[in-house]
Design a protein around this motif. Structure first.
Motif, PDB file in Angstrom:
ATOM      1  N   ALA A 307      37.818-102.713  69.746  1.00  0.00           N
ATOM      2  CA  ALA A 307      38.770-101.885  69.000  1.00  0.00           C
ATOM      3  C   ALA A 307      38.594-102.003  67.496  1.00  0.00           C
ATOM      4  CB  ALA A 307      40.201-102.265  69.378  1.00  0.00           C
ATOM      5  N   SER A 308      37.524-102.653  67.045  1.00  0.00           N
ATOM      6  CA  SER A 308      37.356-102.837  65.608  1.00  0.00           C
ATOM      7  C   SER A 308      36.758-101.608  64.945  1.00  0.00           C
ATOM      8  CB  SER A 308      36.460-104.046  65.336  1.00  0.00           C
ATOM      9  OG  SER A 308      35.153-103.811  65.859  1.00  0.00           O
ATOM     10  N   LEU A 309      37.010-101.510  63.604  1.00  0.00           N
ATOM     11  CA  LEU A 309      36.453-100.433  62.801  1.00  0.00           C
ATOM     12  C   LEU A 309      35.212-100.919  62.064  1.00  0.00           C
ATOM     13  CD1 LEU A 309      39.697 -98.912  61.227  1.00  0.00           C
ATOM     14  CD2 LEU A 309      38.393 -98.027  63.168  1.00  0.00           C
ATOM     15  N   SER A 310      34.319 -99.979  61.795  1.00  0.00           N
ATOM     16  CA  SER A 310      33.147-100.323  60.990  1.00  0.00           C
ATOM     17  C   SER A 310      33.277 -99.767  59.577  1.00  0.00           C
ATOM     18  CB  SER A 310      31.881 -99.763  61.653  1.00  0.00           C
ATOM     19  OG  SER A 310      31.963 -98.346  61.755  1.00  0.00           O
ATOM     20  N   GLY A 311      34.330 -99.003  59.324  1.00  0.00           N
ATOM     21  CA  GLY A 311      34.528 -98.479  57.975  1.00  0.00           C
ATOM     22  C   GLY A 311      35.700 -97.532  57.911  1.00  0.00           C
ATOM     23  N   ILE A 312      36.232 -97.357  56.680  1.00  0.00           N
ATOM     24  CA  ILE A 312      37.289 -96.376  56.440  1.00  0.00           C
ATOM     25  C   ILE A 312      36.920 -95.611  55.176  1.00  0.00           C
ATOM     26  CG2 ILE A 312      39.739 -95.958  56.002  1.00  0.00           C
ATOM     27  CD1 ILE A 312      40.345 -98.631  57.326  1.00  0.00           C
ATOM     28  N   GLY A 313      36.769 -94.301  55.297  1.00  0.00           N
ATOM     29  CA  GLY A 313      36.455 -93.481  54.141  1.00  0.00           C
ATOM     30  C   GLY A 313      37.691 -92.754  53.651  1.00  0.00           C
ATOM     31  N   MET A 314      37.849 -92.697  52.320  1.00  0.00           N
ATOM     32  CA  MET A 314      38.995 -92.015  51.711  1.00  0.00           C
ATOM     33  C   MET A 314      38.469 -90.924  50.778  1.00  0.00           C
ATOM     34  SD  MET A 314      41.162 -93.957  53.200  1.00  0.00           S
ATOM     35  CE  MET A 314      42.699 -93.397  52.487  1.00  0.00           C
ATOM     36  N   SER A 315      39.127 -89.772  50.810  1.00  0.00           N
ATOM     37  CA  SER A 315      38.681 -88.660  49.981  1.00  0.00           C
ATOM     38  C   SER A 315      39.062 -88.828  48.516  1.00  0.00           C
ATOM     39  CB  SER A 315      39.273 -87.341  50.505  1.00  0.00           C
ATOM     40  OG  SER A 315      40.692 -87.373  50.440  1.00  0.00           O
ATOM     41  N   GLY A 317      40.549 -92.039  45.572  1.00  0.00           N
ATOM     42  CA  GLY A 317      40.964 -93.420  45.346  1.00  0.00           C
ATOM     43  C   GLY A 317      40.049 -94.433  45.988  1.00  0.00           C
ATOM     44  N   THR A 318      40.389 -95.740  45.807  1.00  0.00           N
ATOM     45  CA  THR A 318      39.575 -96.841  46.329  1.00  0.00           C
ATOM     46  C   THR A 318      40.458 -97.819  47.077  1.00  0.00           C
ATOM     47  OG1 THR A 318      38.072 -96.633  44.450  1.00  0.00           O
ATOM     48  CG2 THR A 318      37.967 -98.677  45.727  1.00  0.00           C
ATOM     49  N   LEU A 319      39.986 -98.234  48.271  1.00  0.00           N
ATOM     50  CA  LEU A 319      40.744 -99.197  49.069  1.00  0.00           C
ATOM     51  C   LEU A 319      40.813-100.553  48.359  1.00  0.00           C
ATOM     52  CD1 LEU A 319      39.471 -98.662  52.738  1.00  0.00           C
ATOM     53  CD2 LEU A 319      41.714 -98.057  51.805  1.00  0.00           C
ATOM     54  N   THR A 320      41.972-101.180  48.484  1.00  0.00           N
ATOM     55  CA  THR A 320      42.134-102.553  47.988  1.00  0.00           C
ATOM     56  C   THR A 320      42.777-103.382  49.102  1.00  0.00           C
ATOM     57  OG1 THR A 320      42.476-101.748  45.724  1.00  0.00           O
ATOM     58  CG2 THR A 320      43.122-104.019  46.204  1.00  0.00           C
ATOM     59  N   PRO A 321      42.154-104.484  49.513  1.00  0.00           N
ATOM     60  CA  PRO A 321      40.829-104.972  49.114  1.00  0.00           C
ATOM     61  C   PRO A 321      39.733-104.087  49.709  1.00  0.00           C
ATOM     62  CG  PRO A 321      41.640-106.253  50.949  1.00  0.00           C
ATOM     63  CD  PRO A 321      42.772-105.331  50.568  1.00  0.00           C
ATOM     64  N   ALA A 322      38.483-104.403  49.383  1.00  0.00           N
ATOM     65  CA  ALA A 322      37.360-103.672  49.967  1.00  0.00           C
ATOM     66  C   ALA A 322      37.379-103.832  51.478  1.00  0.00           C
ATOM     67  CB  ALA A 322      36.050-104.197  49.389  1.00  0.00           C
TER      68      ALA A 322
END
Length: 375
Positions: A307-315, A317-322
């Motif tokens: 059930a884990s993710l390999s990434g999250i993309g946002m259109s 802004g920047t995710l915090t933390p990475a």
């Protein structure tokens, strides 16, 4: 008494006017020359053995020629002269060939009518017809009295969508004359019937493409033209790996159909093929003859145990933390003017189902999230 030994020529037009030489003996004191009882237009006794006469008009057929002398003796040459006229085409028309579309193997028949009885010898005439942009030959299959009958059988790849056109007759070495073999026929085609409704479709339907639909376990099947008799018995699933599935139903019409697959499981691919000779036909009745096996396969993956993710993309802004697969909480700051952002998640396992705010995301898709000031 006089005798008649011959006439030269012995045939001519019903219009008369031809000069004929009558040969014989004792042409002395000739008072009359008749053709079928009709007096010659003029005649001259050239000698006791020859008369030159101008033939009078008369109906077609053989005529007795009679020479009479002043002492009332006469001689008759039975059927000594034959009248004839040029046969002329009066009509060209379809026979037992109503206006509709004809498929491969269909027989088309056409009559060519003349204004009188005809006689045909030597070769075999044919009609020249144009189907689409291609000239085809319509063969003579028989004739009787004043009518010639021609036929054509539709072959594969014949195509004429706006009606066939019959242009001319080719004699192919044949001789067509009036029944008495006097005059050659005029085979110029006249009064050709309207054949715009006699259309030809000799093109078999084919499969244009088979590929998975955008959603669900469905294949989209596209044919080259509208077809009939499409059902689940016409298709076969080709499986790789451990992928499994069963063809459940077929929907659609015209040239576009959907094949629904049930009980999909395993890991591999499912491809949909269609065999030749399945009875699928186009509207004209041409059966599909070519098999289709080159469709795009459906990728089948087992349910995810990861059930884990390999990434999250946002259109924006920047995710915090990475991003880190072990991190489950993030923050994101955007300008007040931003009212929506697109979230594009990526799962580690291709079989995993990912949702954003309850909406399932199909990789590599994204889900828009509306923002309010203060969020």
């Amino acid at each position: 008494p006089p005798t008649i030994t011959g006439l030269t020529p012995s045939t001519g037009s019903t219009a008369g006017g031809q000069s004929v030489t009558i040969t014989g003996t004792n042409f002395i004191g000739v008072s009359a020359v008749t053709f079928g009882g009709t007096p010659a237009t003029t005649f001259t006794v050239d000698s006791t053995t020859q008369i030159t006469a101008t033939v009078p008009p008369r109906t077609a057929g053989p005529a007795d020629v009679t020479v009479t002398t002043v002492d009332n003796t006469s001689v008759t040459r039975a059927n000594g002269y034959t009248y004839g006229s040029t046969p002329v085409v009066t009509a060209v028309k379809p026979v037992n060939t109503p206006a509709r579309t004809y498929a491969i193997g269909a027989s088309l028949m056409f009559d060519v009518d003349f204004d009188q009885r005809i006689a045909i010898s030597n070769g075999v005439p044919h009609l020249k017809a144009v189907l689409g942009a291609v000239e085809r030959r319509m063969n003579l299959i028989g004739y009787g009295w004043s009518t010639m009958r021609f036929a054509y059988t539709v072959v594969e790849n014949d195509l004429d969508e706006d009606g066939i056109a019959i242009g001319s007759m080719s004699l192919e070495g044949a001789t067509i004359k009036d029944y008495y073999h006097v005059a050659d026929a005029d085979v110029t085609l006249r009064n050709i019937a309207d054949m715009s409704g006699i259309r030809i479709d000799g093109v078999r339907p084919t499969v244009a493409s088979i590929k998975p639909a955008g959603t669900g376990t469905i294949f989209d099947v596209e044919f080259s033209e509208p077809v009939m008799a499409v059902d689940i018995g016409k298709f076969t699933l080709v499986k790789t790996g451990t992928a499994q599935g069963t063809i459940d139903s077929v929907s659609g019409s015209g040239s576009a159909y959907q094949v629904h697959v049930a009980n999909v499981s395993g890991d591999g691919t499912l491809a949909l093929s269609l065999s030749a000779g399945t009875g699928i036909k186009d509207i004209a009745g041409n059966e599909m003859a070519s098999a289709f096996t080159g469709g795009t396969p459906m990728i089948v993956t087992p349910p995810s145990i990861d059930a884990s993710l390999s990434g999250i993309g946002m259109s924006n802004g920047t995710l915090t933390p990475a991003f880190d697969a072990a991190t489950t909480s993030y923050s994101l700051s955007v300008a007040n003017s931003v009212t929506s952002i697109a979230v594009t998640p990526a799962s580690t396992h291709p079989g995993a189902t990912v949702s954003v705010n309850g909406a399932v995301v199909s990789a590599p898709g994204s889900v828009p999230v509306s923002l309010q000031v203060g969020d």
